[in-house]
Write a protein that holds these residues in place. Structure first.
Motif, PDB file in Angstrom:
ATOM      1  N   ASP A   1       0.853  -1.074  -0.067  1.00 41.53           N
ATOM      2  CA  ASP A   1      -0.067   0.016   0.117  1.00 41.53           C
ATOM      3  C   ASP A   1       0.804   1.346   0.090  1.00 41.53           C
ATOM      4  O   ASP A   1       2.050   1.118   0.139  1.00 41.53           O
ATOM      5  CB  ASP A   1      -0.921   0.009   1.321  1.00 41.53           C
ATOM      6  CG  ASP A   1      -0.432   0.316   2.380  1.00 41.53           C
ATOM      7  OD1 ASP A   1       0.552   1.029   2.594  1.00 41.53           O
ATOM      8  OD2 ASP A   1      -1.043  -0.406   3.504  1.00 41.53           O
ATOM      9  N   ARG A   2       0.327   2.304  -0.205  1.00 44.93           N
ATOM     10  CA  ARG A   2       1.060   3.681  -0.460  1.00 44.93           C
ATOM     11  C   ARG A   2       1.754   4.107   0.819  1.00 44.93           C
ATOM     12  O   ARG A   2       2.802   4.712   0.782  1.00 44.93           O
ATOM     13  CB  ARG A   2      -0.137   4.652  -1.031  1.00 44.93           C
ATOM     14  CG  ARG A   2      -0.334   4.549  -2.229  1.00 44.93           C
ATOM     15  CD  ARG A   2      -1.555   5.196  -3.025  1.00 44.93           C
ATOM     16  NE  ARG A   2      -1.420   6.679  -2.607  1.00 44.93           N
ATOM     17  CZ  ARG A   2      -2.093   7.423  -3.468  1.00 44.93           C
ATOM     18  NH1 ARG A   2      -2.660   7.111  -4.639  1.00 44.93           N
ATOM     19  NH2 ARG A   2      -2.322   8.636  -2.982  1.00 44.93           N
ATOM     20  N   ASN A   3       0.951   3.891   1.924  1.00 46.94           N
ATOM     21  CA  ASN A   3       1.699   4.319   3.248  1.00 46.94           C
ATOM     22  C   ASN A   3       3.239   3.443   3.167  1.00 46.94           C
ATOM     23  O   ASN A   3       3.961   3.906   3.778  1.00 46.94           O
ATOM     24  CB  ASN A   3       0.776   3.957   4.248  1.00 46.94           C
ATOM     25  CG  ASN A   3      -0.262   5.165   4.380  1.00 46.94           C
ATOM     26  OD1 ASN A   3      -0.213   6.218   3.918  1.00 46.94           O
ATOM     27  ND2 ASN A   3      -1.478   4.704   4.945  1.00 46.94           N
ATOM     28  N   GLU A   4       2.989   1.973   3.221  1.00 51.56           N
ATOM     29  CA  GLU A   4       4.327   1.149   3.246  1.00 51.56           C
ATOM     30  C   GLU A   4       5.228   1.787   2.251  1.00 51.56           C
ATOM     31  O   GLU A   4       6.534   1.924   2.701  1.00 51.56           O
ATOM     32  CB  GLU A   4       3.994  -0.076   2.929  1.00 51.56           C
ATOM     33  CG  GLU A   4       3.182  -0.749   3.824  1.00 51.56           C
ATOM     34  CD  GLU A   4       2.620  -2.183   3.465  1.00 51.56           C
ATOM     35  OE1 GLU A   4       3.110  -2.953   4.196  1.00 51.56           O
ATOM     36  OE2 GLU A   4       2.347  -2.441   2.460  1.00 51.56           O
ATOM     37  N   ILE A   5       4.933   2.195   0.965  1.00 53.50           N
ATOM     38  CA  ILE A   5       5.919   2.654  -0.042  1.00 53.50           C
ATOM     39  C   ILE A   5       6.502   4.083   0.554  1.00 53.50           C
ATOM     40  O   ILE A   5       7.691   4.121   0.460  1.00 53.50           O
ATOM     41  CB  ILE A   5       5.263   2.910  -1.229  1.00 53.50           C
ATOM     42  CG1 ILE A   5       4.851   1.441  -1.881  1.00 53.50           C
ATOM     43  CG2 ILE A   5       6.084   3.379  -2.270  1.00 53.50           C
ATOM     44  CD1 ILE A   5       3.919   1.364  -2.914  1.00 53.50           C
TER      45      ILE A   5
END
Length: 96
Positions: A14-18
């Motif tokens: 997900d974008r937060n992990e990236i």
């Protein structure tokens, strides 16, 4: 010039992990520390110089069989192993 892949990993996130990975890279670059990449049994440590070449590329890949294409954005740091200066343009980059 032949290319040797030293490390490679790919998975859906997900974008937060990236964003967290990008923050870690940014902190390492700001502090002048080495970058160690590891996944499973793979690991590589790299020491980016003070002024590596920074490449940003946006691409669209269209399958020859039709159907939906694939969009990507790539961020790349590049430098000479012998410590020499890499090539690049002087055009400024804006990310909004």
């Amino acid at each position: 010039m032949p290319e040797e892949v030293l490390f490679e990993t790919e998975r859906r996130m997900d974008r937060n992990e990236i964003a967290a990975y990008f923050r870690t890279v940014a902190e390492k670059l700001e502090s002048g520390q080495d970058l160690t990449l590891s996944a499973g049994d793979q690991s590589v440590t790299l020491a980016p110089p003070a002024q590596p070449t920074f490449e940003v590329k946006a691409e669209r890949e269209t399958p020859s069989s039709g159907g939906p294409g694939e969009l990507s954005v790539e961020f790349e740091l590049e430098w000479d192993e012998d410590g020499g200066q890499g090539s690049g343009s002087d055009a400024s980059l804006d990310i909004q």
